[in-house]
Design a protein around this motif. Structure first.
Motif, mmCIF file in Angstrom:
data_model
loop_
_atom_site.group_PDB
_atom_site.id
_atom_site.type_symbol
_atom_site.label_atom_id
_atom_site.label_comp_id
_atom_site.label_asym_id
_atom_site.label_seq_id
_atom_site.Cartn_x
_atom_site.Cartn_y
_atom_site.Cartn_z
ATOM 1 N N ALA A 124 -3.917 -6.465 5.989
ATOM 2 C CA ALA A 124 -2.619 -7.167 7.187
ATOM 3 C C ALA A 124 -2.123 -8.134 6.329
ATOM 4 O O ALA A 124 -1.187 -8.864 6.402
ATOM 5 N N ALA A 125 -2.942 -9.377 5.328
ATOM 6 C CA ALA A 125 -2.359 -10.412 4.716
ATOM 7 C C ALA A 125 -1.210 -10.317 4.011
ATOM 8 O O ALA A 125 0.332 -10.448 4.395
ATOM 9 N N LEU A 126 -1.374 -8.974 3.050
ATOM 10 C CA LEU A 126 -0.216 -8.303 2.606
ATOM 11 C C LEU A 126 1.071 -7.755 3.110
ATOM 12 O O LEU A 126 2.494 -7.470 2.874
ATOM 13 N N ARG A 127 0.974 -7.609 4.219
ATOM 14 C CA ARG A 127 0.944 -6.407 5.111
ATOM 15 C C ARG A 127 2.774 -7.667 5.911
ATOM 16 O O ARG A 127 3.747 -7.368 5.837
ATOM 17 N N ARG A 128 2.100 -9.264 5.976
ATOM 18 C CA ARG A 128 3.187 -9.809 6.407
ATOM 19 C C ARG A 128 3.813 -10.836 5.300
ATOM 20 O O ARG A 128 5.355 -10.921 6.401
ATOM 21 N N VAL A 129 3.553 -11.094 4.136
ATOM 22 C CA VAL A 129 4.333 -11.287 3.446
ATOM 23 C C VAL A 129 5.186 -10.197 3.076
ATOM 24 O O VAL A 129 6.537 -10.471 2.504
ATOM 25 N N ALA A 130 4.800 -9.232 3.145
ATOM 26 C CA ALA A 130 5.950 -7.995 2.605
ATOM 27 C C ALA A 130 7.051 -8.000 3.712
ATOM 28 O O ALA A 130 8.171 -7.965 3.312
ATOM 29 N N ALA A 131 6.787 -8.292 4.899
ATOM 30 C CA ALA A 131 7.503 -7.873 5.821
ATOM 31 C C ALA A 131 8.330 -8.691 5.792
ATOM 32 O O ALA A 131 9.884 -8.631 5.827
ATOM 33 N N LYS A 132 7.920 -10.109 5.082
ATOM 34 C CA LYS A 132 8.882 -11.200 5.090
ATOM 35 C C LYS A 132 9.455 -11.131 4.040
ATOM 36 O O LYS A 132 10.909 -11.627 4.241
ATOM 37 N N ARG A 133 9.130 -11.089 3.025
ATOM 38 C CA ARG A 133 10.222 -10.710 1.883
ATOM 39 C C ARG A 133 10.848 -9.002 1.673
ATOM 40 O O ARG A 133 11.762 -9.314 0.702
ATOM 41 N N GLY A 134 10.247 -8.250 2.842
ATOM 42 C CA GLY A 134 11.704 -7.307 2.646
ATOM 43 C C GLY A 134 11.475 -6.683 1.525
ATOM 44 O O GLY A 134 11.551 -5.710 0.732
ATOM 45 N N TRP A 135 9.478 -6.710 0.725
ATOM 46 C CA TRP A 135 8.931 -5.816 -0.155
ATOM 47 C C TRP A 135 9.237 -4.658 0.659
ATOM 48 O O TRP A 135 8.866 -3.992 1.386
ATOM 49 N N ARG A 136 8.740 -3.043 -0.404
ATOM 50 C CA ARG A 136 8.812 -1.944 0.301
ATOM 51 C C ARG A 136 6.860 -1.656 0.791
ATOM 52 O O ARG A 136 6.461 -2.343 0.100
ATOM 53 N N ILE A 137 6.916 -0.769 2.063
ATOM 54 C CA ILE A 137 5.120 -1.134 2.293
ATOM 55 C C ILE A 137 5.460 1.404 2.109
ATOM 56 O O ILE A 137 6.345 1.770 2.933
ATOM 57 N N VAL A 138 4.448 1.341 1.291
ATOM 58 C CA VAL A 138 4.558 3.306 1.225
ATOM 59 C C VAL A 138 3.027 3.500 2.109
ATOM 60 O O VAL A 138 2.598 2.871 1.838
ATOM 61 N N ASP A 139 2.796 4.367 2.311
ATOM 62 C CA ASP A 139 1.073 4.576 3.041
ATOM 63 C C ASP A 139 0.985 5.902 2.585
ATOM 64 O O ASP A 139 1.989 7.291 2.526
ATOM 65 N N TRP A 140 -0.086 5.595 1.296
ATOM 66 C CA TRP A 140 -1.292 6.560 0.712
ATOM 67 C C TRP A 140 -1.801 7.574 1.037
ATOM 68 O O TRP A 140 -2.316 8.493 0.047
ATOM 69 N N ASN A 141 -2.146 7.394 2.172
ATOM 70 C CA ASN A 141 -3.609 8.227 3.388
ATOM 71 C C ASN A 141 -2.686 9.604 3.153
ATOM 72 O O ASN A 141 -2.191 9.892 3.498
ATOM 73 N N ASP A 142 -4.128 10.049 3.134
ATOM 74 C CA ASP A 142 -3.932 11.734 3.465
ATOM 75 C C ASP A 142 -5.114 12.415 4.158
ATOM 76 O O ASP A 142 -5.994 12.003 4.184
#
Length: 220
Positions: free
Chosen positions: A202-220
């Motif tokens: 959650a903490a990184l997701r908030r920072v990534a969203a704020k700074r426009g960093w790419r978020i990827v899902d590697w679950n399978d």
């Protein structure tokens, strides 16, 4: 250059505790008697009374003691046979292959100890590994003591920069992307040309969203 965190980025789960459990349960059951020491240290860490580095060294001493290089390599190889097939993410392997095909140099940068992280680095054919080192005694044996700093948070970025300098790589001329799941790697993300948050907590997701960093899902 593509720099990958290890725990929960390349792997689904953390690596340190599973490695220690493998070492104890398969090779040194008597060390289970030292579990109260580890639990006590974990409680102190949770209460903020000792640093994460201290807890890491207590766990190392209790579960492994001093290791010869050959024994450390055998433990890591045996552990990877059991851990790797289920825990190394299929999508991480695919992205590493894609980065390599695109001309990126593959680097793993992790707080995990080098003596067992090397097994995963070899398995994924990484070009380099930047990891936490142990102190070495006069016989070349690995001691339960961190040497040169824990490769975590700001120290990880510093160790990456030191590695670049040692390799003679000009940072200004290198395009760097960084993959990680954890907010502790924000210093490395800030330093990179491209930041990629992998299954971020959650903490990184908030920072990534704020700074426009790419978020990827590697679950399978």
């Amino acid at each position: 250059m593509a720099i990958y965190d290890l725990d929960r980025t390349i792997t689904r789960a953390p690596t340190w505790t599973p490695f220690l459990l493998h070492a104890v349960l398969r090779h040194a059951l008597w060390r289970l008697a030292l579990l109260p020491v580890v639990l006590g240290a974990a409680a102190l860490k949770g209460a903020g009374l000792i640093h994460r580095d201290r807890l890491k060294q207590v766990m190392h001493r209790a579960a492994l003691g001093t290791l010869s290089p050959a024994r450390a390599e055998r433990l890591a190889a045996g552990w990877l046979v059991r851990f790797g097939p289920a825990q190394i993410r299929r999508k991480a392997r695919a992205q590493i292959a894609a980065d390599r095909a695109a001309g990126y140099r593959i680097v793993v940068a992790t707080a995990a100890y080098r003596f067992y992280a090397e097994a995963i680095a070899r398995d994924i054919a990484a070009d380099a590994l930047i990891a936490t080192a142990t102190a070495i005694d006069a016989r070349g044996h690995l001691l339960p003591r961190i040497a040169g700093g824990n490769c975590y948070g700001p120290a990880k970025r510093a160790m990456i920069e030191a590695w670049l300098a040692a390799e003679g790589i000009d940072r200004a001329a290198a395009y760097v992307r960084v993959y990680s799941d954890h907010v502790s790697d924000v210093p490395s993300f800030d330093w990179a040309d491209e930041a990629i948050a992998v299954n971020p907590h959650a903490a990184l997701r908030r920072v990534a969203a704020k700074r426009g960093w790419r978020i990827v899902d590697w679950n399978d």
